[in-house]
Structure formats: C-alpha cells, structure tokens
Design an enzyme around this catalytic site. Structure first.
Site, mmCIF file in Angstrom:
data_model
loop_
_atom_site.group_PDB
_atom_site.id
_atom_site.type_symbol
_atom_site.label_atom_id
_atom_site.label_comp_id
_atom_site.label_asym_id
_atom_site.label_seq_id
_atom_site.Cartn_x
_atom_site.Cartn_y
_atom_site.Cartn_z
ATOM 1 N N TYR A 105 0.852 -1.186 0.000
ATOM 2 C CA TYR A 105 0.000 0.000 0.000
ATOM 3 C C TYR A 105 0.890 1.239 0.000
ATOM 4 C CZ TYR A 105 -4.251 2.610 0.302
ATOM 5 O OH TYR A 105 -5.281 3.469 0.001
ATOM 6 N N LYS A 176 -6.105 -1.770 -0.705
ATOM 7 C CA LYS A 176 -6.961 -1.616 0.473
ATOM 8 C C LYS A 176 -7.541 -2.959 0.908
ATOM 9 C CE LYS A 176 -7.167 2.539 2.173
ATOM 10 N NZ LYS A 176 -7.983 3.688 1.800
#
Length: 566
Positions: A105, A176
C-alpha cells in the site's frame, strides 16, 4: 469456487483439478499439495516432487523478495504471489507485516497506480467502463465470487495526492482489500475491488499508447451520477449485504455520493470518514495522555477539502460528546486552504466548508493580517495546539510555522497526513528538530525513526489501515445494514483505548503495526456494539458478538481438499 472459511477441521470439496486448480489463486497451494491431493487432483508432475509446508513456502518467498532492490519491483513480485496463491501471499504478509505494508500500500502503491498499464500482469477485480453501461448486470454476474462482503470502489480521479490516474487507480482497491484481509482477517474470498472507468482527464494517459482504460475525457454532471447510480444499484442487486467503501473520488463527487447513498446502502468513504476516524482516535489518545480531553485542544487544518472537513466534523462531534455546544466546538477549529483561512464572508464556499467557516468577528481582533489570512497568521493568533495537514502539497509546514506552534504549548501535536511521502507537509525529522523533540507526530505515510540528540523517536503512521479493517470486520460480525456516525465514533475511541501513550508518556501515539490484528478485533467489537445500539444490526450478546468476530477472522492456513465431480 470458494475458500470462504479457513479451518482444518473439515475438508473443502472442490471439482477442479490439474492446471485449472493451479490457476485458481484462492485454491492453489503450489508445492504444499499433499501426496493424496496430488493423486486425486491430477497434479503429479505439474509441481516439484517435494511437499512443503506454508512456513517453508513463506521462507522461500521472502528470500526471493529480498533479491529485489527497489520497492516497485517488490510490489510487482508480491502482487504476482497474490494472483497465483492468495493463502501464501497473506501468510508472507503476516510474517512481515510492518516491512511489507508500505510495499503493498502507501507509499509504493502510488507508483504502481501511475504505472498500472506498464506493469499489468493478470486480471484482478472488475472494471466497469462507461461504454459498457448497458451490460452492468452481466459484468457483475461474470464475477465467480458468490458471497462478496466487502467492496472497495474507485473512479480513479483523485488517487492519493497524485490526481487522475484513470483505471490505474485500481491499485488502490486492490491494496486496500489486501489490508482488509491482512489486518482485519476478512477472507479474500469475500472481497472485490472495482474500478469505474469513466475516462480520464490525464493527458499523459490519453496520449499513452499502452494505456488500458477508456481513452476519452471524463464524463461529468448528470451523465456521471446516473452511471454511478447504475453501478451501485447493480452491486446492490448482486450482493445486497456487501459493505461498499468509496475510495479516492474527486472532492466534487466524494461528499455528494456519500450523502446520497449512506442512508440507502451499507457504505462509507474512507478518505472522508476513515481518515477522520483514525485522526480523531489519535487526537483523543494524545489528549488523554496529557490529562485533557479533545475539547481542550485548538486545531488548525491546512487543507479544507472533503478529507480535511470530514476530519474536522468528526472532531466537532467528539467535542460535543465531551460537553461543548456545537458552536463552541466549531470555534476551536480553523480551516486554511489555498485562499487562506476560511471565514463566513468568503464567496464560493462549498456546503461542507461553509459549516466550518470562522466568524468574521473572530479574526477582526487579529490586527496586522493580510486580506488572505495565511497559515502562519492563524498559528500566531489562534494559538492552536494541533496542526493537521491534508493539503497534498509538500513543505507547507515551514520552520517558522512549527516553531510558532511550539511556542504556544508544551507538547504540540503535528499531523502531516498527505500521501504519498513526496506530498507530506513536513518531514518528521524537521518537526522534531524545530520543536526540540517536544512534538507528538503522526504522519499519513510511513517514516523511519528519527534520532535527535541521542534519543530515538518512532514516527506513528496515522494510517487508515488502523480503522477500516476493524470497521469491515465489525459490520460483517454484526450483520450491520448501514455505517452510522456512532459506529465511526466508536472506532475512534476504540483506537484511542489501544494507544501505548496511555501507559507511558514517552511511548508511541499509535499501536505497533505488529499488533494491528488485535486492534482491528477491538475496533470491530466497538463498531458492532454501536451498530446494535443504533438499530442497524440484530441484537446479540457480547459473548455471541465476540464469537462472531473470531469465527469471521480468517487466517492464512491451507485446508485439506476432497474431490467431487462437477
């Protein structure tokens, strides 16, 4: 096709065999297939002779991972494992969570989005393009996952601080949802990333011969909102109980979409509400550690978009919960954007900004300030104790601003939250130096510890990953039909309860990443309790709720397989 539960008590009965089985990421075990499974599923000779444990596979994968010198290639390598063997991917991530979170991420996912068409390897998730608007139901039916419980959806227009990335924004829902699983224990069989392709206004992408999206300028206005409604309505028909997380929509669309759908669907906007929840949780913890409440703080924001105003509104709500009136709470919050301090007499304010505008008489006593009231003017005159950056512009927390802030309070709280790292308002090392080590700092992206005058300062990452996995787990465990303000407030208070600062004034503001699964469970419990109290989930005892959380918490372990005919 499903791997929806993860237990070794009962085998999983599947009809797939041979190369087909090896090509299914949710079911593939690679070299961990047992001798019996290799016989029953026609795998002999298709994989090497040695039968390995998942621990051995993870060790080999980590060794291979270490051979890459740059983060983007590490990201590509991990995504390849995810697309071939999801159980191994999550075992590897869990074994090295703190090290690999910045790779899967932020900040690395930003570059992955920019280079999405360059590094594209294999399908994941779904792309719903405007030219296919007559076939939305067919597209959704093409998804083989029958029981999707969490969806992250984007249109790619405001990716981190990088702007319009078109379909490259798909990197964000994929990343996510990886954290929903790694941090919140939500089975990857329950998750689905979706990108809505409405074109792009990024000329570089439009001119790029290998860009894989719809090569047209973005649709807008009624045309855009009607298409979004078609997509969301189709999702509701296909998976009526799924939690939908809006991600990285442009400011002009983010709040209107949230306002329209939050009371119709089980949905939330992570940029607005998730960022607010983790920020407020951090501020509650910092206030408690100083023997205060959040209502005692004065807060200045740099950045008054939907994210900044979302945080501010949740701060106001918490201050009201602590005893202030709404007007008293709003008087303690100062919003600064590129046009200076937002005041009630400014033209062209957006609806969500207008509620946070300061009264004109407040600044009339400030004396020598320009017509455009700068961040420094606000810090000098309002004397805030907290400075939050959500501007997406690097370096705007200058030395003069930070030193002036530090003159007004013993332990200033500085939160440069903009992502990725290249967009941060101030470097933690500078803030520590300019405040002589007194500042409490939380950043949006990860930073290495800072050594200042012989003392090592860990930099807490005020990352939404502390919040949204727990919200998702709480929604699933309770069967919540909506995400309410009280559920979000509960997540903030649960995070604050986990702060190491409450036990040790010299400790970190936020829990260690290594503890994030336990944090997610605690948040899930409080979120689910709030859902029950708000009447959006069925009533159940605490004992049953805790059992549900543990039952839903998926762990990356291989199940035994038994073959059945199609």
């Amino acid at each position: 096709m499903t791997a929806e539960t993860n237990t070794n008590k009962h085998p999983l009965y599947i009809p797939y065999a041979g190369y087909t089985l090896l090509e299914l990421p949710l079911l593939n075990k690679g070299s961990a297939f047992t001798q019996e499974e290799r016989s029953h599923f026609n795998l002999h000779g298709l994989i090497p002779h040695v039968i390995e444990t998942i621990e051995e596979q993870s060790q080999r994968s980590y060794q291979q991972y270490g051979a890459f010198n740059d983060d983007i290639n590490k990201h590509i390598y991990l995504r390849n494992i995810q697309d071939t063997n999801e159980t191994l991917f999550y075992r590897l991530i869990n074994d090295h969570l703190e090290e690999m979170m910045p790779i899967i991420y932020t900040p690395t996912v930003g570059e992955a989005c920019q280079r999405f068409s360059d590094i594209y390897r294999r399908h994941r998730g779904i792309f719903i393009s405007y030219p296919d608007r007559e076939h939305i139901d067919d597209i959704l039916q093409n998804v083989s996952k029958r029981n999707v419980k969490v969806i992250v959806i984007t249109d790619g227009e405001r990716i981190l601080g990088l702007g319009d990335q078109g379909i490259g924004g798909m990197g964000i829902p994929i990343g996510k949802l990886s954290l929903y699983t790694a941090c919140g224990g939500i089975s990857p069989a329950y998750t689905l990333p979706i990108t809505i392709d409405v074109g792009t206004n990024n000329q570089q992408l439009l001119n790029d011969p290998i860009y894989m999206g719809w090569r047209q300028p973005r649709i807008s206005g009624d045309e855009y909102y009607e298409f979004i409604d078609q997509v969301l309505t189709g999702i509701r028909r296909r998976w009526p109980h799924a939690l939908i997380q809006f991600e990285d929509f442009a400011q002009k669309n983010a709040m209107p979409l949230l306002t329209k759908y939050r009371d119709k669907f089980c949905c939330f906007n992570d940029d607005i509400q998730g960022t607010a929840a983790v920020s407020v949780g951090s501020l509650i913890a910092a206030s408690r550690a100083a023997g205060k409440q959040l209502k005692d703080q004065t807060i200045t924001f740099l950045g008054a978009g939907s994210a900044g105003c979302g945080i501010a509104e949740q701060i106001v709500a918490q201050m009201v919960a602590e005893g202030l009136t709404d007007a008293q709470a709003r008087a303690r919050v100062y919003m600064v954007d590129r046009f200076g301090l937002i005041t009630e007499n400014q033209p062209n304010l957006l609806d969500f900004q207008r509620k946070l505008a300061q009264k004109a008489e407040v600044v009339s006593d400030w004396g020598n300030v320009e017509e455009v009231i700068s961040l420094l003017d606000v810090v000098k005159n309002a004397k805030p104790t907290v400075l939050i950056g959500v501007s997406g512009q690097p370096g705007l927390f200058t030395e003069e601003v930070i030193r002036t802030l530090a003159e007004n309070c013993e332990r200033p709280i500085v939160m440069p939250l903009s992502n990725p790292t290249s967009r941060v308002e101030a470097l933690p090392s500078d803030v520590i130096q300019w405040t002589n080590g007194r500042a409490l700092i939380a950043t949006g992206s990860p930073f290495a510890p800072v050594n200042y005058q012989g003392k090592l300062y860990n930099i807490s990452q005020c990352n939404n990953s502390y919040i949204f996995p727990g919200i998702g787990l709480g929604v699933i465990a309770s069967g919540a039909k909506r995400v309410t303000d009280n559920m979000l407030m509960a997540s903030s208070n649960a995070l604050a309860d986990c702060s190491p600062l409450l036990q040790n004034p010299n400790a970190d503001l936020l829990p260690a990443i290594a503890d994030i699964q336990d944090v997610s469970k605690r948040i899930a419990f409080k979120v689910a309790k709030a859902a029950i109290e708000d009447g959006v989930a069925l009533n159940m005892s605490d004992e049953v709720l805790l059992q549900n959380i543990e039952k839903e918490f998926w762990k990356p372990k291989y199940r035994g397989y038994k073959r059945v005919p199609f």
